[in-house]
Design a protein around this motif. Structure first.
Motif, PDB file in Angstrom:
ATOM      1  N   HIS A  32      -1.931   6.941  -0.963  1.00 54.85           N
ATOM      2  CA  HIS A  32      -3.084   6.371  -0.261  1.00 54.85           C
ATOM      3  C   HIS A  32      -3.825   5.371  -1.131  1.00 54.85           C
ATOM      4  N   LYS A  33      -3.071   4.462  -1.738  1.00 52.56           N
ATOM      5  CA  LYS A  33      -3.758   3.437  -2.542  1.00 52.56           C
ATOM      6  C   LYS A  33      -3.023   2.095  -2.530  1.00 52.56           C
ATOM      7  N   GLU A  34      -3.800   1.047  -2.758  1.00 55.96           N
ATOM      8  CA  GLU A  34      -3.232  -0.304  -2.829  1.00 55.96           C
ATOM      9  C   GLU A  34      -2.506  -0.452  -4.160  1.00 55.96           C
ATOM     10  N   ARG A  70       0.852  -1.180   0.000  1.00 57.66           N
ATOM     11  CA  ARG A  70       0.000   0.000   0.000  1.00 57.66           C
ATOM     12  C   ARG A  70       0.893   1.237   0.000  1.00 57.66           C
ATOM     13  N   ASP A  71       0.660   2.148  -0.944  1.00 59.98           N
ATOM     14  CA  ASP A  71       1.442   3.375  -1.073  1.00 59.98           C
ATOM     15  C   ASP A  71       0.919   4.404  -0.061  1.00 59.98           C
TER      16      ASP A  71
END
Ligand SMILES: *[C@@H]1O[C@H](CO)[C@@H](O)[C@H](O)[C@H]1NC(C)=O
Ligand SMILES: *[C@@H]1O[C@H](CO)[C@@H](O)[C@H](O)[C@H]1NC(C)=O
Length: 402
Positions: A375-377, A370-371
């Motif tokens: 804020h994303k998978e 997850r970055d």
């Protein structure tokens, strides 16, 4: 896995020796005056920026108003140049009467009523670095004075002192603080002065007496200064990474995010790497004028803060070092990991950086990433994690082995 187990055992062994004052179980978060406001005492000509009650109350109000307090920033910390040039008739330290007309206790009370905490500064030597009264002959009295004022953190600097005495002198202050009965976070400059004098700091002894400690040079408002600190930490990690843990933190110095020199990418890099180092997050910037891209966009990134504040408290390490990149990782609670891919090349565009999962400490052939800035998978990675990383920038991920 063996590495992880030995790391955990090391951390447990050190907690047994660690300072037992109950505070700073995760790295302290807040604001510290020095890098941005230094020893500006010119309230006549520069009333908004001089070291004064007004400045610290302004910063406290901004911590609350801008949402910093809600994400964990609670300390408002005074650095040098707050005191009057002389002690009072009872030898007590006293605040400069013009710049702090209501004294330090009143400032502490006001910050406490806002749900915040107050840190103060003293010096182990005869005088502070700025020439104000030092504590060497009055350590017990000063500890009691700070406790009586309601102070929550003490930074004890080391100018104008005998560095070879620090290994007995700092632990004396630890005892005096303990004797006051008030839990006070103790921030020591001791190892940095020893290093500067060519001595080898005894980090086990330091961890038994201090909650946080400076290892290296003061930060200044420049990317070179940030890089110098990162390189010192990376090349000396075996000396002091093992002693970090709940109640005990290596302190690479203040965050300069939101000041004059760092680009957004560089600011993200400082925040990511400080967080992977389990560093205290003490901002030194003007919260009255900070750009929201740096404030809400970086300093209040709760996914990154959660890495810094992970309850296991294991300090991250450099695990891969290339000519134009570095990779740092740390284990987190619940068998998860954080990693930072850092593009150290200030040239050309984004570059691909890759690292084996096992170099990150992951004992599994696949992991979900997850970055934490996007804020994303990012999906599932087999054997290697890789990402495109901007120049001077980072990609920071949380990895969950599958
Ligand atoms: C003082 O030290 C004792 C023994 O380590 C500890 O139990 C106690 O909590 C300490 N008190 C403070 C205020 O630090
Ligand atoms: C990383 O590699 C660079 C050269 O590419 C070297 O200058 C630096 O000292 C290395 N850092 C560590 C911590 O090994």
């Amino acid at each position: 896995m063996k590495l992880v187990v030995s790391l955990i055992l090391m951390v447990m062994a050190c907690t047994a020796l660690a300072l037992n004052n109950g505070v700073a179980r995760t790295p302290p978060m807040g604001w510290l005056a020095w890098e941005r406001f230094a020893c500006n005492t010119d309230c006549a000509n520069d009333p908004e920026n001089c070291i004064s009650e007004h400045l610290f109350l302004d910063m406290g109000k901004k911590l609350v108003e801008l949402g910093f307090k809600d994400v964990g920033y609670e300390f408002v910390n005074i650095d040098d140049c707050w005191a009057a040039k002389d002690r009072d008739s009872n030898n007590q330290l006293q605040a400069d009467p013009i710049r702090f007309p209501n004294g330090i206790k009143s400032l502490a009370d006001q910050l406490h009523s806002m749900g915040l905490k107050l840190g103060i500064y003293a010096d182990y030597g005869s005088h502070t670095c700025g020439g104000y009264p030092g504590s060497i002959d009055h350590m017990e009295l000063d500890a009691q004075t700070f406790a009586d004022w309601g102070v929550d953190m003490l930074k004890l600097d080391g100018c104008n002192s005998k560095v070879t005495d620090m290994k007995t002198g700092y632990p004396q202050m630890t005892q005096y603080l303990n004797k006051t009965g008030r839990p006070i976070v103790f921030s020591c400059s001791w190892p940095d002065y020893e290093r500067g004098s060519g001595l080898k700091p005894d980090y086990k002894l330091i961890a038994a007496n201090c909650n946080l400690w400076r290892n290296y040079n003061d930060i200044s408002d420049s990317w070179d200064s940030v890089l110098g600190i990162i390189n010192y930490y990376a090349s000396h990690q075996d000396d002091f990474q093992p002693v970090a843990g709940p109640g005990n933190w290596n302190d690479p110095d203040m965050l300069i995010i939101g000041d004059f020199s760092l680009s957004l990418e560089q600011a993200k890099s400082q925040f990511a790497i400080w967080s992977i180092f389990a560093a205290p997050l003490l901002m030194s910037t003007d919260l009255r004028s900070i750009n929201p891209d740096y404030a809400a966009g970086i300093l209040q990134n709760q996914e990154v803060i959660a890495i810094d504040q992970d309850p296991m408290g294991v300090q991250g390490r450099l695990v891969a070092n290339g000519s134009n990149y570095q990779v740092f990782s740390r284990p987190l609670q619940n068998n998860t990991y954080a990693a930072v891919l850092f593009n150290t090349h200030s040239f050309a565009g984004p570059r691909n950086i890759s690292v084996e999962l096992k170099q990150l400490g992951i004992n599994s052939t696949a992991a979900n990433a997850r970055d934490l800035f996007a804020h994303k998978e990012l999906g599932t990675f087999q054997n290697m994690f890789h990402a495109m990383v901007d120049p001077d920038g980072v990609v920071m991920v949380k990895l969950t082995p599958m």
